[in-house]
Design a protein around this motif. Structure first.
Motif, PDB file in Angstrom:
ATOM      1  N   ARG A 225       6.710   1.072  10.352  1.00 12.50           N
ATOM      2  CA  ARG A 225       5.742   1.734  11.238  1.00 12.50           C
ATOM      3  C   ARG A 225       4.342   1.787  10.635  1.00 12.50           C
ATOM      4  N   LYS A 226       4.240   1.989   9.335  1.00  9.37           N
ATOM      5  CA  LYS A 226       2.917   2.082   8.710  1.00  9.37           C
ATOM      6  C   LYS A 226       2.171   0.756   8.747  1.00  9.37           C
ATOM      7  N   GLY A 227       2.883  -0.352   8.915  1.00 18.22           N
ATOM      8  CA  GLY A 227       2.228  -1.617   9.233  1.00 18.22           C
ATOM      9  C   GLY A 227       1.577  -2.350   8.079  1.00 18.22           C
ATOM     10  N   GLN A 228       2.011  -2.079   6.844  1.00 22.88           N
ATOM     11  CA  GLN A 228       1.468  -2.857   5.722  1.00 22.88           C
ATOM     12  C   GLN A 228       1.746  -4.347   5.904  1.00 22.88           C
ATOM     13  N   GLU A 229       2.808  -4.663   6.608  1.00 17.22           N
ATOM     14  CA  GLU A 229       3.145  -6.069   6.873  1.00 17.22           C
ATOM     15  C   GLU A 229       2.011  -6.789   7.591  1.00 17.22           C
ATOM     16  N   VAL A 230       1.313  -6.095   8.494  1.00 15.64           N
ATOM     17  CA  VAL A 230       0.217  -6.703   9.245  1.00 15.64           C
ATOM     18  C   VAL A 230      -0.893  -7.159   8.299  1.00 15.64           C
ATOM     19  N   VAL A 231      -1.192  -6.323   7.309  1.00 13.84           N
ATOM     20  CA  VAL A 231      -2.245  -6.663   6.351  1.00 13.84           C
ATOM     21  C   VAL A 231      -1.818  -7.867   5.513  1.00 13.84           C
ATOM     22  N   ILE A 232      -0.566  -7.871   5.083  1.00 12.19           N
ATOM     23  CA  ILE A 232      -0.079  -8.990   4.270  1.00 12.19           C
ATOM     24  C   ILE A 232      -0.117 -10.292   5.068  1.00 12.19           C
ATOM     25  N   ARG A 233       0.239 -10.224   6.336  1.00  7.92           N
ATOM     26  CA  ARG A 233       0.198 -11.434   7.174  1.00  7.92           C
ATOM     27  C   ARG A 233      -1.245 -11.900   7.415  1.00  7.92           C
ATOM     28  N   ALA A 234      -2.194 -10.969   7.307  1.00 10.92           N
ATOM     29  CA  ALA A 234      -3.599 -11.342   7.496  1.00 10.92           C
ATOM     30  C   ALA A 234      -4.224 -11.910   6.220  1.00 10.92           C
ATOM     31  N   LEU A 235      -3.597 -11.672   5.082  1.00  5.25           N
ATOM     32  CA  LEU A 235      -4.194 -12.070   3.808  1.00  5.25           C
ATOM     33  C   LEU A 235      -4.478 -13.566   3.675  1.00  5.25           C
ATOM     34  N   PRO A 236      -3.589 -14.465   4.118  1.00  6.03           N
ATOM     35  CA  PRO A 236      -3.919 -15.886   3.974  1.00  6.03           C
ATOM     36  C   PRO A 236      -5.260 -16.255   4.603  1.00  6.03           C
ATOM     37  N   LYS A 237      -5.531 -15.749   5.814  1.00  6.79           N
ATOM     38  CA  LYS A 237      -6.813 -16.053   6.467  1.00  6.79           C
ATOM     39  C   LYS A 237      -7.971 -15.366   5.746  1.00  6.79           C
ATOM     40  N   GLN A 270       0.042 -12.684  -5.546  1.00  4.61           N
ATOM     41  CA  GLN A 270      -0.898 -12.400  -6.632  1.00  4.61           C
ATOM     42  C   GLN A 270      -2.050 -11.513  -6.177  1.00  4.61           C
ATOM     43  N   SER A 271      -2.207 -11.323  -4.865  1.00  4.04           N
ATOM     44  CA  SER A 271      -3.304 -10.504  -4.334  1.00  4.04           C
ATOM     45  C   SER A 271      -2.839  -9.110  -3.914  1.00  4.04           C
ATOM     46  N   LEU A 272      -1.600  -8.749  -4.265  1.00  5.67           N
ATOM     47  CA  LEU A 272      -1.043  -7.449  -3.887  1.00  5.67           C
ATOM     48  C   LEU A 272      -0.766  -6.592  -5.107  1.00  5.67           C
ATOM     49  N   LYS A 273      -0.837  -5.273  -4.897  1.00  8.63           N
ATOM     50  CA  LYS A 273      -0.338  -4.338  -5.897  1.00  8.63           C
ATOM     51  C   LYS A 273       0.290  -3.150  -5.192  1.00  8.63           C
ATOM     52  N   PHE A 274       1.576  -2.908  -5.484  1.00  8.88           N
ATOM     53  CA  PHE A 274       2.283  -1.748  -4.975  1.00  8.88           C
ATOM     54  C   PHE A 274       2.186  -0.636  -6.023  1.00  8.88           C
ATOM     55  N   TRP A 275       1.525   0.446  -5.692  1.00  6.51           N
ATOM     56  CA  TRP A 275       1.338   1.544  -6.632  1.00  6.51           C
ATOM     57  C   TRP A 275       2.488   2.539  -6.606  1.00  6.51           C
ATOM     58  N   GLY A 276       3.280   2.547  -5.541  1.00  3.18           N
ATOM     59  CA  GLY A 276       4.320   3.554  -5.407  1.00  3.18           C
ATOM     60  C   GLY A 276       3.720   4.922  -5.149  1.00  3.18           C
ATOM     61  N   THR A 277       4.509   5.970  -5.396  1.00  2.00           N
ATOM     62  CA  THR A 277       4.024   7.334  -5.230  1.00  2.00           C
ATOM     63  C   THR A 277       3.138   7.699  -6.416  1.00  2.00           C
ATOM     64  N   VAL A 278       1.946   8.206  -6.138  1.00  2.00           N
ATOM     65  CA  VAL A 278       0.980   8.496  -7.201  1.00  2.00           C
ATOM     66  C   VAL A 278       0.598   9.977  -7.177  1.00  2.00           C
TER      67      VAL A 278
END
Length: 402
Positions: A225-237, A270-278
């Motif tokens: 639901r939070k839609g992080q997938e949308v951002v990842i799919r946009a990254l190539p462009k 290589q363009s992602l970083k998952f920080w987890g709970t901070v």
């Protein structure tokens, strides 16, 4: 100081009125509903009301919960989960009933659908006035027995609060029309989220090797639901036009493996970083260190949707503009084209286009960011929101003769 508020029908003393706040989640664990519950409970306590909170406190160890609860100025009754679901329900219900009997509240605030369902049923026995707070996801589901029950209990409340116009409309669509539904947008805490100095930001970016990068950030549980997938799919462009873009995600990493695999398939890992709970301190640094906040939440097939988006206001208080998805409560967290941008849901191409435009025009980016900061500080802090809750609490108590 004694708190009073003059209304057309008279004058009611609020100091030392007893309020139970039942929430479906509460800090120190993550979650916007929990943040909302804490901030409203804190505000009402600071105005002289006697507040007791009842809530689960999930995703955090017992030691952290005990320390957190001891540090609060109001009482928190934790509704611990049990391994067997039916036993968990019975245990929580018994604690709620016992607290109502012992505390003798003048008013109950029920935040979230589960809280409203419980209080809606118990109100038949206890006859205590109550306010139901609707956040969003509980009203988008397809018509079912669950929808019928949700409509039944919310219509029994003495007042209803929606966190957005979008949520209010979703409630009306399933037949929740009585009593009057008041829209009170969520806020953010200017004492927790604020702008750091340029030196502090530069050092944090240097420590994380993004000095010359354009950093996108999403804060929230890593879920469908939070839609992080949308951002990842946009990254190539995005990377085709600007290879210096990186994407940070902070929040409970529930779909970490799925999104990591997607990023590898798209060759953008290589363009992602998952920080987890901070921690809150690190979260402030993340907000300040990013160049653009992005929240592309989407409505799921079962009707689950984003009711508002507290993180957008937190980012604004740290001086960052946002790109958010429309057709949800998120679009009410920004003024499109002034404090941020609204794009269609599930549209990686439009997202890539907007991000590239903002990354290429520093003047517009700075203007939007300053507008977002000014608007959040002047209109969207929890203190501003709390005043609206206080007025409604008083109105309900006055109407009920308390």
């Amino acid at each position: 100081m004694e708190i009073t508020q003059k209304l057309d029908s008279g004058n009611i003393k609020l100091k030392e009125k007893r309020i139970i706040f039942l929430s479906s989640e509460f800090p120190p664990g993550p979650g916007g509903i929990g943040t909302h519950a804490y901030q409203i409970a804190r505000f009402l306590h600071n105005q002289g009301l006697i507040v007791t909170v009842l809530s689960p406190q999930d995703h955090v160890n017992d030691e952290s919960i005990e320390k957190y609860n001891c540090d609060q100025p109001f009482e928190i009754v934790r509704l611990e989960p049990k391994k067997v679901r039916i036993l968990s329900i019975i245990h929580k219900l018994n604690k709620i009933i016992a607290t109502i009997n012992q505390f003798h509240p003048d008013l109950i605030i029920a935040s979230g659908v589960r809280a409203a369902q419980i209080i809606g049923l118990l109100s038949v026995v206890f006859h205590v006035p109550w306010i139901a707070v609707g956040h969003g996801s509980e009203f988008g589901h397809k018509r079912s027995l669950k929808t019928f029950f949700t409509r039944f209990v919310f219509n029994k409340a003495n007042a209803i609060i929606s966190v957005s116009k979008y949520t209010q409309k979703a409630m009306e669509n399933i037949g929740i029309k009585n009593p009057v539904n008041t829209i009170i947008h969520n806020g953010a805490d200017q004492n927790q989220f604020f702008r750091l100095t340029s030196q502090e930001i530069d050092q944090f970016r240097k420590d994380n090797y993004v000095q010359k990068k354009f950093v996108l950030l999403t804060v929230g549980s890593v879920t469908d639901r939070k839609g992080q997938e949308v951002v990842i799919r946009a990254l190539p462009k995005m990377l085709e036009r600007n290879p210096n873009i990186v994407y940070w995600m902070a929040g409970l990493p529930q779909e970490l493996d799925k999104l990591t695999q997607l990023a590898e398939e798209l060759n953008v890992r290589q363009s992602l970083k998952f920080w987890g709970t901070v921690s809150n301190d690190d979260l402030v640094k993340l907000y300040n260190a990013c160049d653009l906040f992005v929240m592309t939440s989407r409505q799921l097939a079962d009707g689950d949707f984003e009711g508002f988006g507290i993180a957008v206001i937190e980012a604004a208080l740290c001086g960052r503009t946002a790109v958010v998805s429309g057709d949800s409560g998120l679009e009410e967290a920004v003024h499109n084209g002034i404090t941020g941008c609204v794009i269609p849901q599930n549209d990686p191409e439009e997202l890539a286009k907007i991000v590239f435009q903002l990354a290429s025009d520093n003047l517009i980016l700075e203007e939007f960011s300053q507008n977002a900061y000014n608007n959040a500080l002047n209109n969207q802090t929890w203190d501003k929101v709390g005043v609206q809750y206080l007025k409604l609490v008083e109105k309900v108590l006055l109407n009920c003769g308390n």
